[in-house]
Design a protein around this motif. Structure first.
Motif, PDB file in Angstrom:
ATOM      1  N   PRO A  85       0.881  -1.311  -0.018  1.00 51.13           N
ATOM      2  CA  PRO A  85       0.158  -0.109   0.292  1.00 51.13           C
ATOM      3  C   PRO A  85       0.694   1.183  -0.074  1.00 51.13           C
ATOM      4  O   PRO A  85       0.427   2.145  -0.671  1.00 51.13           O
ATOM      5  CB  PRO A  85      -0.724   0.014   1.404  1.00 51.13           C
ATOM      6  N   HIS A  86       1.994   1.198   0.722  1.00 49.34           N
ATOM      7  CA  HIS A  86       2.919   2.350   0.762  1.00 49.34           C
ATOM      8  C   HIS A  86       3.341   2.867  -0.599  1.00 49.34           C
ATOM      9  O   HIS A  86       3.361   3.761  -1.007  1.00 49.34           O
ATOM     10  CB  HIS A  86       4.236   2.092   1.383  1.00 49.34           C
ATOM     11  N   TRP A  87       3.379   1.925  -1.665  1.00 51.36           N
ATOM     12  CA  TRP A  87       4.095   2.377  -2.989  1.00 51.36           C
ATOM     13  C   TRP A  87       2.802   2.298  -4.014  1.00 51.36           C
ATOM     14  O   TRP A  87       3.093   3.051  -5.158  1.00 51.36           O
ATOM     15  CB  TRP A  87       5.063   0.966  -3.599  1.00 51.36           C
ATOM     16  N   ARG A  88       1.745   1.414  -3.624  1.00 50.99           N
ATOM     17  CA  ARG A  88       0.370   1.550  -4.766  1.00 50.99           C
ATOM     18  C   ARG A  88      -0.034   2.963  -5.158  1.00 50.99           C
ATOM     19  O   ARG A  88      -0.355   3.105  -6.159  1.00 50.99           O
ATOM     20  CB  ARG A  88      -0.526   0.807  -4.076  1.00 50.99           C
ATOM     21  N   ARG A  89       0.307   3.868  -4.170  1.00 48.44           N
ATOM     22  CA  ARG A  89      -0.532   5.204  -4.156  1.00 48.44           C
ATOM     23  C   ARG A  89       0.350   5.995  -5.020  1.00 48.44           C
ATOM     24  O   ARG A  89      -0.190   6.845  -5.729  1.00 48.44           O
ATOM     25  CB  ARG A  89      -0.723   5.963  -2.756  1.00 48.44           C
ATOM     26  N   TRP A  90       1.457   5.709  -5.441  1.00 54.51           N
ATOM     27  CA  TRP A  90       2.406   6.299  -6.279  1.00 54.51           C
ATOM     28  C   TRP A  90       2.710   5.757  -7.467  1.00 54.51           C
ATOM     29  O   TRP A  90       3.452   6.004  -8.358  1.00 54.51           O
ATOM     30  CB  TRP A  90       3.633   6.721  -5.636  1.00 54.51           C
TER      31      TRP A  90
END
Length: 256
Positions: A85-90
């Motif tokens: 989730p930390h990277w999915r937003r970007w």
């Protein structure tokens, strides 16, 4: 993990031409024979539909768990688990970028156990290529304690399972490399992360060669610099060689 790469003698003119960038915000960009984490380097991204060249700081914001008990966030240079989730937003198009490079390194160890960079490139002339990158603009954090809180434009690049050449030195991962303008355009424009990462398959047969770094000397003061990219090193040879033949090199990776 790749924490050192080089642009060699490739300047803004070469970058604009190679990436077909119509906007350039790099200013007076110096030669970059050795690019380290938490320093500035050029990236290419879309701004109002145009490819834009700009300087950003290497290292995306770290996940919360990595910052527990810490006052400084040095950033994450390599992104592997894009399902987090930390990277999915970007992963959306507005956060994607291209990270130009001429060569990159992974560490091996010499006879004494000391880490030594081994450099990888697509040719002795160090032609331009790029990594698939992500960017976050206007992020406020403490990158270095002495600087206090700063607001920066940040980037990092994706990694995957290494191919044979890189895996022989670093078996865990290597950067995702985009080798055609079609791949670069898909990465920048694809509406979904699935479409954008479809070509990021492990073990792609990129034909690369490697060079161990020479010892640090009085004429090569920048430790870790790509030996064929530094201004202090002799220019690379223009004599063409067979790039696909493993027999052309000895076991150290030097040309015979």
């Amino acid at each position: 993990m790749c924490n050192l790469y080089s642009l060699g003698r490739q300047g803004p003119d070469a970058l604009r031409a190679f990436f077909q960038a119509t906007r350039d915000a790099t200013g007076n960009m110096p030669e970059l024979p050795a690019i380290f984490p938490n320093t500035a380097a050029p990236v290419v991204y879309l701004r109002e539909g145009e490819r834009t060249l700009s300087m950003m700081r290497w290292g995306l914001p770290s996940p919360a768990f990595a910052l527990e008990g810490r006052k400084v966030d040095p950033g994450v240079t390599n992104v592997r688990n894009v399902k987090s989730p930390h990277w999915r937003r970007w992963l959306k198009p507005e956060h994607r970028c291209l990270v130009p490079f001429a060569s990159f390194s992974e560490n091996t160890k010499d006879a004494s156990g000391k880490a030594v960079p081994v450099w990888f490139a697509f040719g002795e002339e160090r032609p331009l290529a790029c990594f698939a990158g992500l960017k976050v603009e206007g992020w406020t954090s403490v990158r270095k304690a002495k600087d206090g809180e700063t607001t920066d434009n940040l980037y990092a690049f994706l990694t995957i399972e290494p191919n044979a050449e890189v895996g022989a030195v670093h078996p865990k991962a290597m950067p995702v490399i985009l080798t055609t303008d079609e791949e670069r355009d898909v990465w920048l424009r694809a509406p979904t992360s699935h479409d954008a990462t479809a070509h990021c398959s492990p073990g792609r047969p990129w034909r690369m060669r490697r060079w161990p770094s020479p010892p640090r000397t009085a004429t090569s003061p920048r430790a870790g610099s790509d030996p064929s990219s530094s201004r202090l090193c002799p220019p690379p040879t223009t004599r063409r060689r067979s790039w696909s033949s493993a027999a052309a090199t000895d076991r150290s990776g030097h040309w015979r």
